[in-house]
Write a protein that holds these residues in place. Structure first.
Motif, PDB file in Angstrom:
ATOM      1  N   UNK A 130       0.307  -1.209   0.004  1.00 12.12           N
ATOM      2  CA  UNK A 130      -0.124   0.094   0.159  1.00 12.12           C
ATOM      3  C   UNK A 130       0.794   1.516   0.049  1.00 12.12           C
ATOM      4  N   UNK A 131       1.943   1.856   0.893  1.00  7.46           N
ATOM      5  CA  UNK A 131       2.895   2.553   0.396  1.00  7.46           C
ATOM      6  C   UNK A 131       3.239   2.652  -0.543  1.00  7.46           C
ATOM      7  N   UNK A 132       4.336   0.840  -1.300  1.00  4.73           N
ATOM      8  CA  UNK A 132       4.249   1.344  -2.882  1.00  4.73           C
ATOM      9  C   UNK A 132       3.632   1.850  -3.769  1.00  4.73           C
ATOM     10  N   UNK A 133       2.275   1.698  -3.882  1.00 10.48           N
ATOM     11  CA  UNK A 133       1.421   1.636  -4.754  1.00 10.48           C
ATOM     12  C   UNK A 133       0.490   3.584  -4.713  1.00 10.48           C
ATOM     13  N   UNK A 134       0.691   3.312  -2.943  1.00  6.69           N
ATOM     14  CA  UNK A 134       0.080   4.744  -3.206  1.00  6.69           C
ATOM     15  C   UNK A 134       1.379   5.999  -3.954  1.00  6.69           C
ATOM     16  N   UNK A 135       2.482   6.152  -3.024  1.00 11.48           N
ATOM     17  CA  UNK A 135       3.175   6.949  -3.705  1.00 11.48           C
ATOM     18  C   UNK A 135       3.156   7.028  -5.045  1.00 11.48           C
ATOM     19  N   UNK A 136       3.526   5.638  -6.465  1.00 11.82           N
ATOM     20  CA  UNK A 136       3.418   6.002  -7.862  1.00 11.82           C
ATOM     21  C   UNK A 136       2.465   5.960  -8.023  1.00 11.82           C
ATOM     22  N   UNK A 137       0.662   5.698  -7.868  1.00 11.30           N
ATOM     23  CA  UNK A 137      -0.089   6.386  -7.846  1.00 11.30           C
ATOM     24  C   UNK A 137      -0.299   8.227  -8.350  1.00 11.30           C
ATOM     25  N   UNK A 138      -0.053   8.221  -6.618  1.00 11.04           N
ATOM     26  CA  UNK A 138       0.379  10.145  -6.918  1.00 11.04           C
ATOM     27  C   UNK A 138       1.262  10.373  -7.864  1.00 11.04           C
ATOM     28  N   UNK A 139       2.030   9.813  -7.625  1.00 10.09           N
ATOM     29  CA  UNK A 139       2.782  11.001  -8.866  1.00 10.09           C
ATOM     30  C   UNK A 139       2.256  10.392  -9.983  1.00 10.09           C
ATOM     31  N   UNK A 140       1.591   9.365 -10.328  1.00 11.19           N
ATOM     32  CA  UNK A 140       1.081   9.330 -11.762  1.00 11.19           C
ATOM     33  C   UNK A 140      -0.752  10.016 -11.891  1.00 11.19           C
ATOM     34  N   UNK A 141      -0.837  10.229 -10.719  1.00 14.48           N
ATOM     35  CA  UNK A 141      -1.900  11.733 -10.925  1.00 14.48           C
ATOM     36  C   UNK A 141      -1.626  12.580 -11.536  1.00 14.48           C
ATOM     37  N   UNK A 142      -0.464  13.145 -10.597  1.00 20.88           N
ATOM     38  CA  UNK A 142       0.082  14.123 -10.827  1.00 20.88           C
ATOM     39  C   UNK A 142       0.344  14.391 -12.737  1.00 20.88           C
ATOM     40  N   UNK A 143       0.671  12.923 -12.820  1.00 21.44           N
ATOM     41  CA  UNK A 143       1.655  13.784 -14.632  1.00 21.44           C
ATOM     42  C   UNK A 143       0.457  13.607 -15.077  1.00 21.44           C
ATOM     43  N   UNK A 144      -1.107  12.629 -14.754  1.00 21.97           N
ATOM     44  CA  UNK A 144      -1.966  12.645 -15.714  1.00 21.97           C
ATOM     45  C   UNK A 144      -2.617  14.191 -16.654  1.00 21.97           C
TER      46      UNK A 144
END
Length: 332
Positions: free
Chosen positions: A194-208
């Protein structure tokens, strides 16, 4: 007539610069007005043509990106051509005294923008020389920012698909992940993920948000499809949070952060790419989970909780429908 040419040229250049700067440099602005309409039109056309053909629909992303770059080039090139046409005797042959044609002006503008030189023509001495320098500067900036923009998008697409593969590696449905993550006592084994996915997904949302063209990169294989991965992950967290007793939950802060990251991702997409579905997805198969020995709350408790999740689950289904994908179901 020359005044009209000059005004037309300035208008095209202003439109190009605004749209280009808006799209590539304004992180919170999304796509520029021209790029946004062009991208949406291409996506709708590709969906109409491809229908359920994922391989054909996967061409939409590269097509949107290449067409956007081509549109900027055309606006910049034609804009400078009209600008030089609107200035009396702005261009003269380096050799000879033949009259300058429209093709000559088009050639001169392109040579300035892309090759840092004048070629067989030279600007009239005076203000036109300064204008020629400005034309060259816009070309240099376009190439520099255009390449940077392209690399950033391709890097984000790779990250997007890598995250989708990681999520799908846990299971192809929420029920499958809930079963496999249960260690017999609780779901604490999910904390690190969850910690890893949350960080990556937050970055992906910013890129979107920064590069809306990412919305249109459709994956051929379902295992690399982010809309399906997000749906599976969110449904997994919903089952654990609202249908499993709290004492078995993973770390509460990580669970909250993960759902917040999913909210951010969905809100980014909801602005331009899709609309929430009008249908409500079916409930997970709680009976099969209970039969697997997983502690599940009473039906009235999780049913009430899922009624409050209808808007959220409609968003998830809307994202899947926009990407021409079905709701992931348990195949067990």
């Amino acid at each position: 007539m020359e005044t009209l040419y000059l005004l037309a040229g300035i208008l095209l250049l202003v439109l190009c610069i605004i749209d280009f700067t808006w799209t590539t440099l304004w992180i919170d602005g999304g796509a520029g007005p021209i790029t946004n309409r062009l991208s949406s039109s291409i996506w709708r056309l590709m969906r109409l043509i491809a229908r359920k053909n994922s391989r054909l629909l996967s061409l939409a992303g590269p097509l949107v990106l290449s067409t956007t770059l081509l549109m900027w080039i055309v606006l910049l090139w034609v804009g400078w051509t009209f600008t030089f046409a609107g200035i009396e005797q702005s261009v003269s042959p380096s050799h000879g005294s033949d009259p300058v044609s429209w093709f000559d002006r088009f050639y001169f503008a392109g040579y300035l923008i892309f090759t840092l030189g004048n070629g067989d023509f030279s600007p009239l001495e005076g203000p036109v020389q300064i204008i020629s320098i400005i034309a060259t500067a816009t070309g240099m900036l376009f190439i520099t920012f255009g390449v940077t923009y392209l690399i950033s998008i391709l890097s984000a697409v790779t990250m997007k698909r890598s995250l989708a593969v990681s999520i799908h590696g846990l299971g192809e449905s929420a029920e499958e992940i809930v079963r496999s993550a249960w260690n017999g006592e609780d779901y604490h084994d999910l904390n690190l993920l969850l910690a890893s996915f949350s960080e990556n997904l937050g970055s992906l949302a910013a890129q979107h948000a920064a590069y809306p063209v990412l919305h249109y990169y459709h994956a051929i294989d379902n295992t690399t499809a982010m809309p399906t991965a997000i749906t599976v992950l969110d449904e997994t967290l919903s089952i654990i949070k609202f249908a499993v007793p709290e004492k078995h939950h993973p770390n509460q802060l990580l669970l909250k952060e993960m759902r917040s990251s999913i909210d951010q991702y969905l809100d980014t997409l909801n602005q331009s790419f899709f609309k929430p579905s009008e249908e409500i997805p079916s409930l997970p198969d709680f009976h099969s989970l209970r039969n697997e020995g997983i502690p599940i709350l009473l039906e009235k408790d999780y049913t009430l909780a899922y009624q409050q999740l209808e808007t959220r689950r409609k968003k998830l289904l809307g994202g899947l429908e926009a990407d021409s994908r079905p709701w992931p179901t348990d195949l067990k």
